[in-house]
Motif scaffolding. Structure first.
Motif, PDB file in Angstrom:
ATOM      1  N   ARG A   1     -13.887  84.566  95.945  1.00 14.91           N
ATOM      2  CA  ARG A   1     -14.868  83.548  96.337  1.00 14.91           C
ATOM      3  C   ARG A   1     -14.951  83.355  97.855  1.00 14.91           C
ATOM      4  O   ARG A   1     -16.042  83.330  98.429  1.00 14.91           O
ATOM      5  CB  ARG A   1     -14.526  82.217  95.662  1.00 14.91           C
ATOM      6  CG  ARG A   1     -15.533  81.120  95.928  1.00 14.91           C
ATOM      7  CD  ARG A   1     -15.209  79.864  95.147  1.00 14.91           C
ATOM      8  NE  ARG A   1     -16.192  78.815  95.395  1.00 14.91           N
ATOM      9  CZ  ARG A   1     -16.157  78.001  96.430  1.00 14.91           C
ATOM     10  NH1 ARG A   1     -15.163  78.101  97.308  1.00 14.91           N
ATOM     11  NH2 ARG A   1     -17.085  77.082  96.600  1.00 14.91           N
ATOM     12  N   ASP A   2     -13.811  83.190  98.516  1.00 12.94           N
ATOM     13  CA  ASP A   2     -13.831  82.936  99.954  1.00 12.94           C
ATOM     14  C   ASP A   2     -14.457  84.101 100.713  1.00 12.94           C
ATOM     15  O   ASP A   2     -15.256  83.899 101.642  1.00 12.94           O
ATOM     16  CB  ASP A   2     -12.414  82.668 100.475  1.00 12.94           C
ATOM     17  CG  ASP A   2     -11.868  81.334  99.982  1.00 12.94           C
ATOM     18  OD1 ASP A   2     -12.685  80.487  99.557  1.00 12.94           O
ATOM     19  OD2 ASP A   2     -10.641  81.141 100.009  1.00 12.94           O
TER      20      ASP A   2
ATOM     21  N   THR B   1     -16.576  86.233  99.485  1.00 13.50           N
ATOM     22  CA  THR B   1     -17.989  86.245  99.134  1.00 13.50           C
ATOM     23  C   THR B   1     -18.772  85.289 100.029  1.00 13.50           C
ATOM     24  O   THR B   1     -19.835  85.630 100.564  1.00 13.50           O
ATOM     25  CB  THR B   1     -18.190  85.832  97.661  1.00 13.50           C
ATOM     26  OG1 THR B   1     -17.510  86.769  96.824  1.00 13.50           O
ATOM     27  CG2 THR B   1     -19.661  85.812  97.293  1.00 13.50           C
ATOM     28  N   LEU B   2     -18.250  84.075 100.232  1.00 16.86           N
ATOM     29  CA  LEU B   2     -18.927  83.090 101.062  1.00 16.86           C
ATOM     30  C   LEU B   2     -19.020  83.546 102.517  1.00 16.86           C
ATOM     31  O   LEU B   2     -20.041  83.337 103.175  1.00 16.86           O
ATOM     32  CB  LEU B   2     -18.198  81.748 100.981  1.00 16.86           C
ATOM     33  CG  LEU B   2     -18.242  81.046  99.610  1.00 16.86           C
ATOM     34  CD1 LEU B   2     -17.408  79.765  99.639  1.00 16.86           C
ATOM     35  CD2 LEU B   2     -19.677  80.723  99.215  1.00 16.86           C
TER      36      LEU B   2
ATOM     37  N   GLU C   1     -22.471  84.117 104.573  1.00 11.52           N
ATOM     38  CA  GLU C   1     -22.726  83.491 105.871  1.00 11.52           C
ATOM     39  C   GLU C   1     -23.199  84.531 106.889  1.00 11.52           C
ATOM     40  O   GLU C   1     -24.118  84.282 107.674  1.00 11.52           O
ATOM     41  CB  GLU C   1     -21.462  82.808 106.383  1.00 11.52           C
ATOM     42  CG  GLU C   1     -21.096  81.537 105.619  1.00 11.52           C
ATOM     43  CD  GLU C   1     -19.783  80.951 106.092  1.00 11.52           C
ATOM     44  OE1 GLU C   1     -19.234  81.459 107.113  1.00 11.52           O
ATOM     45  OE2 GLU C   1     -19.288  79.997 105.468  1.00 11.52           O
TER      46      GLU C   1
ATOM     47  N   ASN D   1     -25.211  82.531  94.376  1.00  6.85           N
ATOM     48  CA  ASN D   1     -25.732  82.882  95.690  1.00  6.85           C
ATOM     49  C   ASN D   1     -27.189  82.465  95.850  1.00  6.85           C
ATOM     50  O   ASN D   1     -28.012  83.197  96.386  1.00  6.85           O
ATOM     51  CB  ASN D   1     -25.559  84.381  95.945  1.00  6.85           C
ATOM     52  CG  ASN D   1     -24.136  84.733  96.300  1.00  6.85           C
ATOM     53  OD1 ASN D   1     -23.620  84.303  97.320  1.00  6.85           O
ATOM     54  ND2 ASN D   1     -23.482  85.485  95.443  1.00  6.85           N
TER      55      ASN D   1
END
Length: 523
Positions: free
Chosen positions: A114-115, A117-118, A122, A146
């Motif tokens: 998850r981290d 992916t974020l 960004e 997303n």
């Protein structure tokens, strides 16, 4: 006093993870080999599992892979990308470029990191461009969580649609992906949507010519510019020679040619609420498409009416007090704005005549029924008091017939019925016309030489002929509010919209969609 102390080493994890990474590179204590495209990457199951829920599940008790020392990955990846990702798991560092950002994002999402992916999202949000916007929109739609990236991509596509639709990437999209894109672009960009669809069709006419009508349904007719309609759409040789294109032209324009030739757009109904709901919709009676627009600011028990290019909401209350302001909705810019409206009432009837808005009766702040009426000159932004009516009432139906205003129904507490009153602005006097059995709150609309009145409580529709002064019960119809548009009567209720043909005396349900509990409709 305790003789214990806590020793803290902020560099502990980075230091020892660096050692574990060195162990990985030399194969020490490694217990799994990841195989991708013939390449091999050695690693530790514990480290992979701690960073990726995917690996954690894969090496858990429920999967047979937990016993394997070699794992083959077959999802959309490659050796270089997986090497980068595993390096990142051990070091917390990775270099991302526009060339590999999309596939990295897809892999991070697949591995449920998850981290990472974020972080990847960004990066992409800051680097959406002509070359990658289509790919990012499609990719974001395939991935979970997303929506931000998908919105950014479709916003970019919409802003540059004409240019982007000229590219080979756009023209070679399959139909499903094309539809997913044009369906999400703002309807106000109808000219660009039309151009994009035609660019796609004309790229491969032999295989796409039958798709014309089905695809052009995504073009909002009411948002097309008159210049584009005249100069490009109606003059397009391909559309005029293609059967599917001809059918779309006829259904969209020729049946309602006067509206477009004169530059008028008379097919829209506007739905809001008498109650606490602030919903606001536009409904196209030709395409039967309902579009949710900017929510109306809170104004309870107000009355709505169209005047020129604005929808007016007047005579309401806010925070349990009669409001000294009204609201206008700009139909072109889709926005609400307050304006001075010192009516000191709620629950009034409204209508328009000669570019003025009339507010009739209603309730004052103490809940007492009013006799008073006012007119509003939008050009001068001025309210003017009129002669009082002879019969006080709340929620009267108000409609215009030629040069006069008629007030019908409305609740006045009289069990024997109410009096129809007529007001001619040239005379400045209210006159009693005829008594009617209607004794409830209602709405009214003028159509085909008759004034139609819909009672809230009985849901009974009555027609009144101002020439003969005769009433006729048309047909019981569910609804709270009616309006007239282009030769038809429309009734709105909490479950949709109905259309009444006065020549055939037939009702048709044209929209089945849940609306507010107390919806009002304006044509």
């Amino acid at each position: 006093m305790s003789d214990e102390i806590e020793i803290s080493d902020q560099d502990h994890f980075s230091h020892y993870f660096a050692i574990i990474d060195e162990y990985r590179k030399i194969g020490r204590f490694c217990d799994v080999t990841i195989c991708v495209e013939g390449g091999e990457i050695t690693a530790h199951k514990t480290v992979l599992s701690s960073s990726s829920p995917y690996f954690d599940a894969l090496f858990g008790e429920n999967f047979r892979e937990r016993k394997y020392e070699r794992i083959e990955l077959h999802h959309d990846t490659n050796f270089e990308i997986m090497s980068k990702i595993i390096d990142y798991i051990y070091t917390g560092k990775i270099r991302i470029s526009l060339n590999d950002a999309s596939i990295l994002l897809k892999n991070f999402d697949y591995l449920q990191m998850r981290d990472a992916t974020l972080k990847c999202v960004e990066y992409l949000l800051q680097n959406v461009n002509h070359d990658n916007c289509i790919q990012l929109f499609i990719l974001a739609g395939e991935l979970m969580g997303n929506g931000v990236l998908q919105n950014a991509a479709i916003t970019y596509i919409g802003n540059y649609l004409t240019e982007i639709s000229s590219s080979a990437k756009f023209k070679t999209l399959d139909r499903t992906k094309l539809e997913s894109i044009v369906a999400e672009i703002e309807q106000s960009k109808a000219d660009a949507i039309f151009t994009a669809i035609m660019n796609w069709i004309k790229y491969d006419i032999p295989n796409r010519s039958e798709d014309v009508e089905a695809l052009l349904k995504y073009v909002s007719i009411k948002h097309l510019s008159l210049q584009n309609i005249r100069n490009n759409i109606l003059a397009d040789d391909f559309l005029n020679s293609n059967p599917s294109g001809c059918k779309w032209l006829v259904s969209s324009f020729l049946r309602n040619s006067s509206s477009f030739i004169l530059g008028r757009k008379n097919s829209l109904l506007y739905i809001s609420s008498l109650g606490v709901d602030s919903m606001n919709y536009e409904f196209d009676v030709h395409s039967r498409i309902l579009v949710k627009q900017t929510a109306r600011p809170f104004l309870f028990r107000c009355a709505t009416m169209k005047l020129n290019d604005l929808i007016y909401a007047v005579g309401g209350e806010k925070d349990n007090q009669v409001a000294d302001f009204g609201l206008t909705y700009d139909m072109r810019h889709k926005s609400w704005a307050p304006f001075s409206c010192p009516l000191n009432r709620t629950s009034c009837g409204v209508c328009t005549l000669d570019d003025k808005l009339y507010a009739i009766c209603g309730l004052n702040a103490n809940g007492r029924k009013l006799f008073s009426c006012l007119s509003y000159d939008a050009e001068l932004d001025r309210w003017t008091n009129l002669q009082d009516m002879k019969n006080a009432r709340r929620y009267p139906g108000a409609a215009t017939y030629y040069s006069s205003i008629y007030a019908l129904g409305g609740y006045n507490g009289n069990a024997s019925g109410t009096v129809v009153e007529r007001y001619d602005p040239r005379e400045g006097v209210w006159q009693d016309i005829v008594k009617v059995k209607s004794k409830g709150c209602c709405s009214a609309a003028f159509l085909s030489n008759s004034i139609y009145c819909l009672e809230y409580d009985t849901e009974e529709l009555i027609s009144f002929d101002p020439r003969s002064l005769k009433f006729n019960v048309v047909k019981e119809r569910a609804g709270l509010y009616i309006t007239a548009l282009d030769g038809y009567l429309y009734s709105v209720h909490k479950d949709g919209i109905s259309q009444y043909d006065p020549h055939l005396s037939v009702w048709e349900e044209i929209l089945c969609h849940p609306l507010a509990d107390s919806p009002v409709i304006t044509g």
